[in-house]
Design a protein around this motif. Structure first.
Motif, PDB file in Angstrom:
ATOM      1  N   GLU A 144       0.821  -1.213   0.000  1.00 23.25           N
ATOM      2  CA  GLU A 144       0.000   0.000   0.000  1.00 23.25           C
ATOM      3  C   GLU A 144       0.855   1.263   0.000  1.00 23.25           C
ATOM      4  O   GLU A 144       0.322   2.368   0.087  1.00 23.25           O
ATOM      5  N   GLU A 145       2.151   1.112  -0.058  1.00 19.14           N
ATOM      6  CA  GLU A 145       3.099   2.199  -0.293  1.00 19.14           C
ATOM      7  C   GLU A 145       4.135   1.699  -1.284  1.00 19.14           C
ATOM      8  O   GLU A 145       4.514   0.521  -1.242  1.00 19.14           O
TER       9      GLU A 145
ATOM     10  N   PRO B 284      12.381   2.970   4.798  1.00 18.31           N
ATOM     11  CA  PRO B 284      12.375   3.131   3.336  1.00 18.31           C
ATOM     12  C   PRO B 284      12.004   4.537   2.872  1.00 18.31           C
ATOM     13  O   PRO B 284      12.203   4.869   1.706  1.00 18.31           O
ATOM     14  N   HIS B 285      11.473   5.362   3.788  1.00 15.77           N
ATOM     15  CA  HIS B 285      11.209   6.761   3.437  1.00 15.77           C
ATOM     16  C   HIS B 285      12.510   7.570   3.378  1.00 15.77           C
ATOM     17  O   HIS B 285      12.521   8.683   2.858  1.00 15.77           O
ATOM     18  N   GLY B 286      13.575   7.021   3.964  1.00 13.30           N
ATOM     19  CA  GLY B 286      14.855   7.727   4.001  1.00 13.30           C
ATOM     20  C   GLY B 286      15.946   6.950   3.300  1.00 13.30           C
ATOM     21  O   GLY B 286      15.697   6.200   2.350  1.00 13.30           O
TER      22      GLY B 286
ATOM     23  N   HIS C   4      -3.877   6.997   5.133  1.00 24.48           N
ATOM     24  CA  HIS C   4      -3.980   6.251   3.882  1.00 24.48           C
ATOM     25  C   HIS C   4      -5.465   6.244   3.520  1.00 24.48           C
ATOM     26  O   HIS C   4      -6.244   5.458   4.052  1.00 24.48           O
ATOM     27  N   LEU C   5      -5.864   7.151   2.632  1.00 24.56           N
ATOM     28  CA  LEU C   5      -7.276   7.295   2.334  1.00 24.56           C
ATOM     29  C   LEU C   5      -7.471   7.764   0.897  1.00 24.56           C
ATOM     30  O   LEU C   5      -6.598   8.387   0.310  1.00 24.56           O
ATOM     31  N   GLU C   6      -8.645   7.449   0.378  1.00 26.14           N
ATOM     32  CA  GLU C   6      -9.012   7.878  -0.965  1.00 26.14           C
ATOM     33  C   GLU C   6      -9.859   9.137  -0.939  1.00 26.14           C
ATOM     34  O   GLU C   6      -9.882   9.912  -1.888  1.00 26.14           O
ATOM     35  N   SER C   7     -10.586   9.341   0.163  1.00 30.24           N
ATOM     36  CA  SER C   7     -11.463  10.504   0.282  1.00 30.24           C
ATOM     37  C   SER C   7     -11.249  11.161   1.634  1.00 30.24           C
ATOM     38  O   SER C   7     -11.099  10.481   2.650  1.00 30.24           O
ATOM     39  N   ALA C   8     -11.243  12.481   1.655  1.00 29.41           N
ATOM     40  CA  ALA C   8     -11.130  13.227   2.906  1.00 29.41           C
ATOM     41  C   ALA C   8     -12.479  13.822   3.303  1.00 29.41           C
ATOM     42  O   ALA C   8     -12.573  14.902   3.885  1.00 29.41           O
ATOM     43  N   GLY C   9     -13.556  13.092   2.990  1.00 30.44           N
ATOM     44  CA  GLY C   9     -14.894  13.577   3.287  1.00 30.44           C
ATOM     45  C   GLY C   9     -15.145  13.841   4.755  1.00 30.44           C
ATOM     46  O   GLY C   9     -16.005  14.656   5.109  1.00 30.44           O
ATOM     47  N   PHE C  10     -14.404  13.145   5.624  1.00 34.30           N
ATOM     48  CA  PHE C  10     -14.594  13.335   7.064  1.00 34.30           C
ATOM     49  C   PHE C  10     -14.299  14.765   7.497  1.00 34.30           C
ATOM     50  O   PHE C  10     -14.784  15.226   8.528  1.00 34.30           O
TER      51      PHE C  10
END
Length: 347
Positions: free
Chosen positions: A48-49, A111-113, A271-277
């Motif tokens: 997922e990344e 792995p981000h660095g 980790h989201l597809e929508s920020a509707g919240f």
């Protein structure tokens, strides 16, 4: 030296890598004795990344200083130390404000660095601003070290969630998530004096540990059923909500259960597809604060409580492996057979 390396989803290998050396006068080289596998590591483990094939992994190091650069003053060879998941210089505008993950010289481990802590050794840039020295009397106390190891990330992150949610004495707090961070969020809320702590998760064994950590009530339902149950327990929602997952469902739950004018402390990597919240938060005038924990800012106060015996997050470690067993550790966490895996390189 041996190091854990990412080769795609579900594929973590132990490979030989060059031993780190001092490259800058502010560097230190640390021999890793303990590290861990984090719930956030599962994002890349599950695909997922996206990360580069061959990236080093791990971001929760503890060990012994082997070598220091000429400008390192805070630690010396032989010291027992631990380090946050992010490098910080300790001197810039943001470090002075206690916002170490926003340091102008910031570099994340894993792995981000450029390097990872699931390895035999680690080069630590800006050692003066990054490394936390363990008092000598506890340097070989295994029980104390296991209780201190979560301060590299999850205990400090749970504390950051509670602080961001503005938890104080007598409050009611809702903790969303029963992973290591959520469980540490329960500990943090109790430490800050919350009178009621409602832990929401999906795993009975973890919720039982949440009770041992101080949760007064637990919610194991999912989705709308969980939201309804939390509303019933809190008579309409809570002013203090700790979001400790980062998944879209957890963020939506947090937005649904926070009261108007309340505070959500969010520390799960989103980790989201929508920020509707966010629309709910807007119309509730609710605060939504958090982000990566300023581990270096919290380290001393949390370490003091650990060493005096009033804070012990070590029960989150439900499996221990050596470095060669790191892949097994990832599998155990992915299969929910372990809450958090400790990697003991001295084992």
């Amino acid at each position: 030296m041996k190091a854990a390396v990412y080769h795609g989803p579900g594929d973590i290998r132990i490979e030989e890598r060059p031993e780190p050396e001092i490259e800058e006068p502010t560097d230190a080289v640390v021999r890793i004795t303990h590290t861990a596998i984090c719930g956030s590591d599962l994002w890349f483990y599950r695909g997922e990344e996206d990360h580069e094939d061959g990236a080093r992994v791990g971001h929760e190091p503890m060990g012994i200083v082997e070598e220091v650069g000429d400008e390192v003053r805070h630690v010396r060879p032989g010291d027992r130390v631990f380090a946050p998941f992010s490098i910080s210089c300790g001197e810039c505008e943001f470090c002075r404000k206690g916002l170490h993950p926003a340091c102008v010289n910031r570099e994340f481990l894993g792995p981000h660095g450029r390097t990872g802590a699931q390895a035999e050794k680690l080069r630590v840039p800006f050692a003066n601003g990054t490394l936390v020295r363990v008092p000598d009397r506890y340097a070989d106390d295994e029980d104390a070290l296991e209780a201190l190891l979560p301060l590299t990330d999850v205990m400090a992150t749970g504390h950051h969630a509670a602080v961001s949610a503005d938890v104080e004495s007598g409050d009611t707090a809702v903790v969303i998530g029963d992973g290591a961070v959520g469980l540490c969020g329960v500990l943090a809320a109790r430490r800050l004096g919350a009178e009621r702590i409602i832990a929401a998760g999906h795993h009975e064994d973890r919720l039982e540990l949440a009770r041992k950590f101080g949760a007064t009530e637990v919610v194991s339902a999912r989705g709308d059923e969980a939201i309804e149950e939390i509303h019933e327990l809190t008579y309409g929602g809570a002013n203090h909500v700790l979001e400790c997952v980062g998944a879209e469902s957890a963020l939506e739950t947090a937005a649904n259960v926070v009261r108007p004018g309340g505070n959500i402390g969010y520390v799960g990597v989103p980790h989201l597809e929508s920020a509707g919240f966010v629309e709910q938060l807007f119309f509730k005038n609710a605060s939504y604060t958090g982000g990566p924990a300023a581990v270096r800012n919290y380290a001393e106060e949390l370490m003091e409580d650990v060493l005096q015996g009033t804070l012990d997050p070590s029960p989150i470690f439900t499996k221990t492996v050596d470095l060669d067993g790191v892949s097994e550790g990832y599998e155990a966490m992915d299969d929910r057979e372990a809450i958090k895996v400790m990697v003991d390189l001295d084992e």
